[in-house]
Motif scaffolding. Structure first.
Motif, PDB file in Angstrom:
ATOM      1  N   CYS A  30      -4.457   6.699  -2.748  1.00 46.17           N
ATOM      2  CA  CYS A  30      -3.712   7.801  -3.371  1.00 46.17           C
ATOM      3  C   CYS A  30      -4.191   9.143  -2.837  1.00 46.17           C
ATOM      4  O   CYS A  30      -3.387  10.036  -2.543  1.00 46.17           O
ATOM      5  CB  CYS A  30      -3.874   7.763  -4.896  1.00 46.17           C
ATOM      6  SG  CYS A  30      -2.864   6.509  -5.720  1.00 46.17           S
ATOM      7  N   LEU A  49       1.231   8.653  -8.267  1.00 50.48           N
ATOM      8  CA  LEU A  49       0.886   7.769  -9.384  1.00 50.48           C
ATOM      9  C   LEU A  49       1.137   6.326  -8.968  1.00 50.48           C
ATOM     10  O   LEU A  49       2.254   5.975  -8.587  1.00 50.48           O
ATOM     11  CB  LEU A  49       1.751   8.128 -10.598  1.00 50.48           C
ATOM     12  CG  LEU A  49       1.581   7.293 -11.858  1.00 50.48           C
ATOM     13  CD1 LEU A  49       0.182   7.478 -12.446  1.00 50.48           C
ATOM     14  CD2 LEU A  49       2.645   7.661 -12.889  1.00 50.48           C
ATOM     15  N   THR A  51       0.334   2.361 -10.380  1.00 49.00           N
ATOM     16  CA  THR A  51      -0.193   1.447 -11.399  1.00 49.00           C
ATOM     17  C   THR A  51       0.334   0.048 -11.092  1.00 49.00           C
ATOM     18  O   THR A  51       1.018  -0.160 -10.094  1.00 49.00           O
ATOM     19  CB  THR A  51       0.267   1.875 -12.802  1.00 49.00           C
ATOM     20  OG1 THR A  51       1.669   1.571 -12.951  1.00 49.00           O
ATOM     21  CG2 THR A  51       0.051   3.370 -13.018  1.00 49.00           C
ATOM     22  N   GLN A 122      -3.824   7.088 -16.704  1.00 51.25           N
ATOM     23  CA  GLN A 122      -3.515   6.994 -15.278  1.00 51.25           C
ATOM     24  C   GLN A 122      -2.849   8.271 -14.769  1.00 51.25           C
ATOM     25  O   GLN A 122      -3.112   8.714 -13.648  1.00 51.25           O
ATOM     26  CB  GLN A 122      -2.632   5.761 -15.033  1.00 51.25           C
ATOM     27  CG  GLN A 122      -3.403   4.461 -15.216  1.00 51.25           C
ATOM     28  CD  GLN A 122      -2.506   3.247 -15.448  1.00 51.25           C
ATOM     29  OE1 GLN A 122      -1.364   3.361 -15.883  1.00 51.25           O
ATOM     30  NE2 GLN A 122      -3.022   2.067 -15.149  1.00 51.25           N
ATOM     31  N   VAL A 123      -1.992   8.872 -15.595  1.00 49.55           N
ATOM     32  CA  VAL A 123      -1.363  10.152 -15.223  1.00 49.55           C
ATOM     33  C   VAL A 123      -2.426  11.248 -15.143  1.00 49.55           C
ATOM     34  O   VAL A 123      -2.406  12.084 -14.234  1.00 49.55           O
ATOM     35  CB  VAL A 123      -0.256  10.534 -16.225  1.00 49.55           C
ATOM     36  CG1 VAL A 123       0.242  11.963 -15.969  1.00 49.55           C
ATOM     37  CG2 VAL A 123       0.918   9.560 -16.113  1.00 49.55           C
ATOM     38  N   ALA A 126      -4.251  10.853 -11.890  1.00 48.24           N
ATOM     39  CA  ALA A 126      -3.411  11.291 -10.771  1.00 48.24           C
ATOM     40  C   ALA A 126      -3.379  12.816 -10.677  1.00 48.24           C
ATOM     41  O   ALA A 126      -3.407  13.392  -9.576  1.00 48.24           O
ATOM     42  CB  ALA A 126      -1.997  10.733 -10.932  1.00 48.24           C
TER      43      ALA A 126
END
Length: 424
Positions: A30, A49, A51, A122-123, A126
């Motif tokens: 990423c 992002l 996942t 997770q956001v 990111a």
């Protein structure tokens, strides 16, 4: 929305696991992708992002750069056949649609298990990577802080986050369903990342239903820490994994690696005498598809973890309209801010114009004034300028909310001769 915000999305809604795992990105990937998009493609307001259920890029650009982004993803993943995956992507080239999608993803409205808490973290990760790469502009900063504020409102004002409905809890429910006829089943969890650790916690909460819960992780210290947190569970080293596999009725894997760890050859050597269930929570998959060809082995991957009609999930589904109402309020506020940002350069020019007039007049009168009078003149003219500016700014912001700022901007430009003023 007037900002050129866009998104490219590959998610479980259109892309099966076999496709998603080929294009999934770990943290290092990423970060590399962010660098490429920012420096090579010149994109801003970037968010990458990735996942188990989605790989998405949010960006700002005047033109649709979706194809370039997808090709860059193909280069990163060494997929010369990336063009074959184009039908699986959603291209959101309208700012309103892209912003709405990010809100729905971050809130868990677009999750495979509605309301899943893990996506929120997770956001946040990111966003941190974007900030570290200096790839987040003023719009993305404002957008993400609005998302996080909205998330807190959802947490505090609704039942959307109540209960334990999540991918990890759905995995627990699947284990319970598969072992309904097994007395005191033995469960082995391999890989203790965020999802794996959550699964262990859920299992530990129901430990009386299981004969044994065993943990295995590449970093033993992580396994020991989690085992202690959960009241004392058995830990085995990777070197002793095969004996633990032989003992287990259920093997849950959330190993993060590019290639499957559990192969058909490994499973064939386990001397399986009764059914053994393998549950794969990893993307890319950590259990090879042909493992199920071994007699007695049944494999379930992430797409088999479906939302179950639990009481917690029913509460969440009932709260969806309330969550959408909160999101709508946040979107309206963000829209007002975006409109005001359009007239910010005009406001700065007006301020510069008034300041120039103020300083010229001060220069005329201060020559005849005492130091005390000069100070008083400075304070009085500064206060007067701020009051004049404030009135015009309020009118501009009101006009923005009515989508009627253009005529006022033109009039103010003539009054203050703003064409001659540089942007502050």
């Amino acid at each position: 929305m007037s900002h050129p915000f866009k998104a490219v999305s590959l998610s479980f809604k259109k892309a099966p696991l076999a496709i998603r795992e080929l294009l999934s990105l770990d943290e290092a990937a990423c970060r590399r992708f962010l660098h490429t998009l920012h420096h090579d493609l010149g994109l801003s307001d970037l968010l990458v992002l990735s996942t188990c259920n989605r790989t998405e890029v949010y960006y700002a650009a005047d033109d649709d750069r979706s194809r370039e982004i997808i090709l860059a993803l193909g280069d990163l993943k060494a997929r010369a056949d990336i063009g074959d995956f184009l039908p699986y992507f959603d291209l959101l080239t309208d700012a309103d649609a892209a912003v709405q999608h990010l809100f729905e993803v971050a809130m868990g409205l677009d999750a495979q298990v509605v309301g899943d808490l893990q996506i929120s973290n997770q956001v946040k990760n990111a966003y941190q990577w974007s900030a570290d790469a200096d790839a987040a502009g003023p719009f993305l900063h404002r957008l993400l802080h609005t998302v996080f504020f909205t998330n807190k409102r959802v947490q505090n004002e609704t039942t959307f986050r109540d209960g334990a409905a999540s991918v990890s809890y759905a995995a627990l429910e699947l284990v319970e369903e598969l072992t309904a006829d097994v007395a005191q089943p033995r469960v082995l969890v391999v890989g203790l990342g965020e999802i794996g650790a959550d699964v262990v916690r859920h299992l530990a909460d129901h430990r009386s239903d299981y004969g044994e819960i065993v943990l295995c992780n590449r970093t033993r210290a992580r396994a020991e820490q989690l085992a202690e947190e959960c009241g004392g569970l058995r830990v085995v080293d990777f070197e002793n994994l095969v004996p633990a596999l032989k003992e287990a009725d259920v093997v849950i894997s959330s190993i993060n690696r590019a290639e499957p760890f559990f192969t058909r050859e490994l499973a064939a050597n386990l001397e399986i005498l009764s059914f053994k269930f393998f549950i794969d929570l990893s993307v890319p998959r950590s259990i090879a598809a042909d493992v199920e060809q071994v007699p007695g082995v049944l494999v379930y991957n992430i797409d088999a973890i479906q939302s179950k009609a639990s009481a917690a999930l029913e509460l969440r589904l009932a709260a969806v309209p309330q969550v959408r109402a909160i999101v709508a309020e946040s979107l309206a506020g963000l829209q007002d801010w975006a409109k005001e940002m359009l007239v910010s350069p005009i406001i700065q020019k007006m301020k510069a114009s008034l300041e120039q007039i103020r300083l010229e007049e001060l220069d005329r009168f201060q020559k005849k004034a005492t130091p005390a009078e000069s100070k008083l003149l400075d304070e009085a003219t500064r206060s007067l300028m701020q009051k004049v500016l404030k009135q015009h700014v309020l009118h501009l912001k009101t006009a923005c909310k009515r989508d009627d700022a253009d005529a006022l901007v033109e009039l103010l430009g003539e009054i203050f001769d703003l064409e001659k003023q540089p942007v502050a």
